[in-house]
Write a protein that holds these residues in place. Sequence first.
Motif, PDB file in Angstrom:
ATOM      1  N   SER A 111       1.748  -9.277  12.596  1.00 25.21           N
ATOM      2  CA  SER A 111       2.574  -9.666  11.457  1.00 25.21           C
ATOM      3  C   SER A 111       2.778  -8.486  10.513  1.00 25.21           C
ATOM      4  CB  SER A 111       1.918 -10.816  10.693  1.00 25.21           C
ATOM      5  OG  SER A 111       1.773 -11.929  11.520  1.00 25.21           O
ATOM      6  N   THR A 112       1.734  -7.710  10.314  1.00 28.24           N
ATOM      7  CA  THR A 112       1.825  -6.532   9.456  1.00 28.24           C
ATOM      8  C   THR A 112       2.762  -5.500  10.063  1.00 28.24           C
ATOM      9  OG1 THR A 112      -0.451  -6.939   8.760  1.00 28.24           O
ATOM     10  CG2 THR A 112       0.465  -4.790   8.267  1.00 28.24           C
ATOM     11  N   VAL A 113       2.681  -5.310  11.373  1.00 24.41           N
ATOM     12  CA  VAL A 113       3.561  -4.353  12.050  1.00 24.41           C
ATOM     13  C   VAL A 113       5.022  -4.774  11.905  1.00 24.41           C
ATOM     14  CG1 VAL A 113       4.234  -3.485  14.321  1.00 24.41           C
ATOM     15  CG2 VAL A 113       1.847  -3.501  13.665  1.00 24.41           C
ATOM     16  N   VAL A 114       5.294  -6.064  12.078  1.00 23.98           N
ATOM     17  CA  VAL A 114       6.676  -6.545  11.948  1.00 23.98           C
ATOM     18  C   VAL A 114       7.167  -6.361  10.516  1.00 23.98           C
ATOM     19  CG1 VAL A 114       8.128  -8.601  12.042  1.00 23.98           C
ATOM     20  CG2 VAL A 114       6.498  -8.154  13.866  1.00 23.98           C
ATOM     21  N   LEU A 115       6.340  -6.703   9.539  1.00 25.75           N
ATOM     22  CA  LEU A 115       6.719  -6.548   8.139  1.00 25.75           C
ATOM     23  C   LEU A 115       6.978  -5.083   7.800  1.00 25.75           C
ATOM     24  CD1 LEU A 115       7.097  -7.696   5.285  1.00 25.75           C
ATOM     25  CD2 LEU A 115       4.643  -7.340   4.953  1.00 25.75           C
ATOM     26  N   LEU A 116       6.075  -4.200   8.208  1.00 26.99           N
ATOM     27  CA  LEU A 116       6.265  -2.773   7.937  1.00 26.99           C
ATOM     28  C   LEU A 116       7.481  -2.230   8.681  1.00 26.99           C
ATOM     29  CD1 LEU A 116       2.589  -1.494   7.957  1.00 26.99           C
ATOM     30  CD2 LEU A 116       4.112  -1.667   5.994  1.00 26.99           C
ATOM     31  N   GLY A 117       7.736  -2.728   9.885  1.00 29.71           N
ATOM     32  CA  GLY A 117       8.928  -2.301  10.624  1.00 29.71           C
ATOM     33  C   GLY A 117      10.205  -2.672   9.903  1.00 29.71           C
ATOM     34  N   VAL A 118      10.239  -3.873   9.336  1.00 27.32           N
ATOM     35  CA  VAL A 118      11.417  -4.303   8.575  1.00 27.32           C
ATOM     36  C   VAL A 118      11.587  -3.435   7.331  1.00 27.32           C
ATOM     37  CG1 VAL A 118      12.342  -6.208   7.182  1.00 27.32           C
ATOM     38  CG2 VAL A 118      11.406  -6.656   9.442  1.00 27.32           C
ATOM     39  N   ILE A 119      10.497  -3.152   6.649  1.00 26.05           N
ATOM     40  CA  ILE A 119      10.568  -2.315   5.449  1.00 26.05           C
ATOM     41  C   ILE A 119      11.054  -0.917   5.795  1.00 26.05           C
ATOM     42  CG2 ILE A 119       9.177  -1.231   3.644  1.00 26.05           C
ATOM     43  CD1 ILE A 119       7.485  -3.802   3.623  1.00 26.05           C
ATOM     44  N   VAL A 120      10.543  -0.341   6.880  1.00 21.80           N
ATOM     45  CA  VAL A 120      10.984   0.997   7.293  1.00 21.80           C
ATOM     46  C   VAL A 120      12.466   0.976   7.658  1.00 21.80           C
ATOM     47  CG1 VAL A 120      10.741   2.722   9.131  1.00 21.80           C
ATOM     48  CG2 VAL A 120       8.723   1.826   7.978  1.00 21.80           C
ATOM     49  N   PHE A 121      12.911  -0.072   8.343  1.00 23.68           N
ATOM     50  CA  PHE A 121      14.328  -0.182   8.696  1.00 23.68           C
ATOM     51  C   PHE A 121      15.188  -0.215   7.432  1.00 23.68           C
ATOM     52  CE2 PHE A 121      18.086  -2.817   9.552  1.00 23.68           C
ATOM     53  CZ  PHE A 121      18.667  -2.062  10.549  1.00 23.68           C
ATOM     54  N   ILE A 122      14.762  -0.955   6.430  1.00 22.47           N
ATOM     55  CA  ILE A 122      15.513  -1.013   5.170  1.00 22.47           C
ATOM     56  C   ILE A 122      15.532   0.352   4.502  1.00 22.47           C
ATOM     57  CG2 ILE A 122      15.465  -1.964   2.819  1.00 22.47           C
ATOM     58  CD1 ILE A 122      14.421  -4.581   4.098  1.00 22.47           C
ATOM     59  N   PHE A 123      14.403   1.064   4.514  1.00 24.15           N
ATOM     60  CA  PHE A 123      14.363   2.401   3.918  1.00 24.15           C
ATOM     61  C   PHE A 123      15.313   3.350   4.628  1.00 24.15           C
ATOM     62  CE2 PHE A 123       9.756   1.889   2.269  1.00 24.15           C
ATOM     63  CZ  PHE A 123      10.226   1.241   1.143  1.00 24.15           C
ATOM     64  N   ILE A 124      15.377   3.251   5.940  1.00 24.97           N
ATOM     65  CA  ILE A 124      16.249   4.141   6.712  1.00 24.97           C
ATOM     66  C   ILE A 124      17.714   3.811   6.420  1.00 24.97           C
ATOM     67  CG2 ILE A 124      17.014   4.728   9.043  1.00 24.97           C
ATOM     68  CD1 ILE A 124      14.078   4.469   9.899  1.00 24.97           C
ATOM     69  N   ARG A 125      18.040   2.528   6.342  1.00 22.83           N
ATOM     70  CA  ARG A 125      19.426   2.125   6.063  1.00 22.83           C
ATOM     71  C   ARG A 125      19.846   2.537   4.658  1.00 22.83           C
ATOM     72  NH1 ARG A 125      23.116   0.967   9.335  1.00 22.83           N
ATOM     73  NH2 ARG A 125      23.958  -0.648   8.000  1.00 22.83           N
ATOM     74  N   LYS A 126      18.909   2.496   3.737  1.00 25.41           N
ATOM     75  CA  LYS A 126      19.201   2.874   2.361  1.00 25.41           C
ATOM     76  C   LYS A 126      19.473   4.370   2.243  1.00 25.41           C
ATOM     77  CE  LYS A 126      17.514   0.833  -1.793  1.00 25.41           C
ATOM     78  NZ  LYS A 126      16.389   0.495  -2.598  1.00 25.41           N
ATOM     79  N   GLY A 127      18.868   5.155   3.085  1.00 31.07           N
ATOM     80  CA  GLY A 127      19.057   6.592   3.081  1.00 31.07           C
ATOM     81  C   GLY A 127      18.223   7.244   1.993  1.00 31.07           C
ATOM     82  N   GLY A 128      17.347   8.074   2.379  1.00 30.54           N
ATOM     83  CA  GLY A 128      16.492   8.756   1.423  1.00 30.54           C
ATOM     84  C   GLY A 128      15.041   8.459   1.714  1.00 30.54           C
ATOM     85  N   MET A 129      14.247   9.501   1.762  1.00 28.31           N
ATOM     86  CA  MET A 129      12.832   9.334   2.067  1.00 28.31           C
ATOM     87  C   MET A 129      12.034   9.895   0.893  1.00 28.31           C
ATOM     88  SD  MET A 129      10.587   8.243   4.236  1.00 28.31           S
ATOM     89  CE  MET A 129      11.261   8.118   5.853  1.00 28.31           C
ATOM     90  N   ARG A 130      11.374   9.006   0.210  1.00 21.33           N
ATOM     91  CA  ARG A 130      10.518   9.412  -0.895  1.00 21.33           C
ATOM     92  C   ARG A 130       9.072   9.244  -0.470  1.00 21.33           C
ATOM     93  NH1 ARG A 130      14.008   5.716  -4.160  1.00 21.33           N
ATOM     94  NH2 ARG A 130      15.890   6.938  -4.470  1.00 21.33           N
ATOM     95  N   ILE A 131       8.156   9.625  -1.344  1.00 22.48           N
ATOM     96  CA  ILE A 131       6.732   9.552  -1.030  1.00 22.48           C
ATOM     97  C   ILE A 131       6.304   8.123  -0.675  1.00 22.48           C
ATOM     98  CG2 ILE A 131       4.395   9.906  -1.958  1.00 22.48           C
ATOM     99  CD1 ILE A 131       5.760  12.511  -1.353  1.00 22.48           C
ATOM    100  N   PRO A 132       6.680   7.095  -1.444  1.00 24.03           N
ATOM    101  CA  PRO A 132       6.277   5.733  -1.040  1.00 24.03           C
ATOM    102  C   PRO A 132       6.850   5.315   0.314  1.00 24.03           C
ATOM    103  CG  PRO A 132       7.006   5.728  -3.325  1.00 24.03           C
ATOM    104  CD  PRO A 132       7.320   7.076  -2.756  1.00 24.03           C
ATOM    105  N   HIS A 133       8.055   5.764   0.607  1.00 21.82           N
ATOM    106  CA  HIS A 133       8.662   5.444   1.903  1.00 21.82           C
ATOM    107  C   HIS A 133       7.862   6.091   3.027  1.00 21.82           C
ATOM    108  CE1 HIS A 133      12.742   5.099  -0.361  1.00 21.82           C
ATOM    109  NE2 HIS A 133      11.915   4.117  -0.666  1.00 21.82           N
ATOM    110  N   ALA A 134       7.468   7.332   2.829  1.00 21.50           N
ATOM    111  CA  ALA A 134       6.689   8.042   3.845  1.00 21.50           C
ATOM    112  C   ALA A 134       5.330   7.373   4.052  1.00 21.50           C
ATOM    113  CB  ALA A 134       6.507   9.500   3.447  1.00 21.50           C
ATOM    114  N   ILE A 135       4.741   6.864   2.985  1.00 24.23           N
ATOM    115  CA  ILE A 135       3.452   6.177   3.111  1.00 24.23           C
ATOM    116  C   ILE A 135       3.604   4.904   3.931  1.00 24.23           C
ATOM    117  CG2 ILE A 135       1.677   4.932   1.800  1.00 24.23           C
ATOM    118  CD1 ILE A 135       2.072   7.049  -0.414  1.00 24.23           C
TER     119      ILE A 135
END
Length: 64
Positions: free
Chosen positions: A6-30
């Motif tokens: 469940s954690t992997v799926v949730l983090l995968g969705v969050i990473v996908f949203i970060f990638i679609r938004k464009g831009g990688m900041r420190i919290p995104h990298a974490i």
Amino acid sequence: MALSISTVVLLGVIVFIFIRKGGMRIPHAIVCALLGFYLASTSIAPSIHSSGNSFANLLSNLNF
């Protein structure tokens, strides 16, 4: 195990949203690093590892 997946799926969705938004900041990298660590502890880790090795071998066999 169910919590880990469940954690992997949730983090995968969050990473996908970060990638679609464009831009990688420190919290995104974490979050991306956390996704990697959680993926490494799931049962899909050997498949990911072998896929990575296959892709690396494919790239190493290319001649330019």
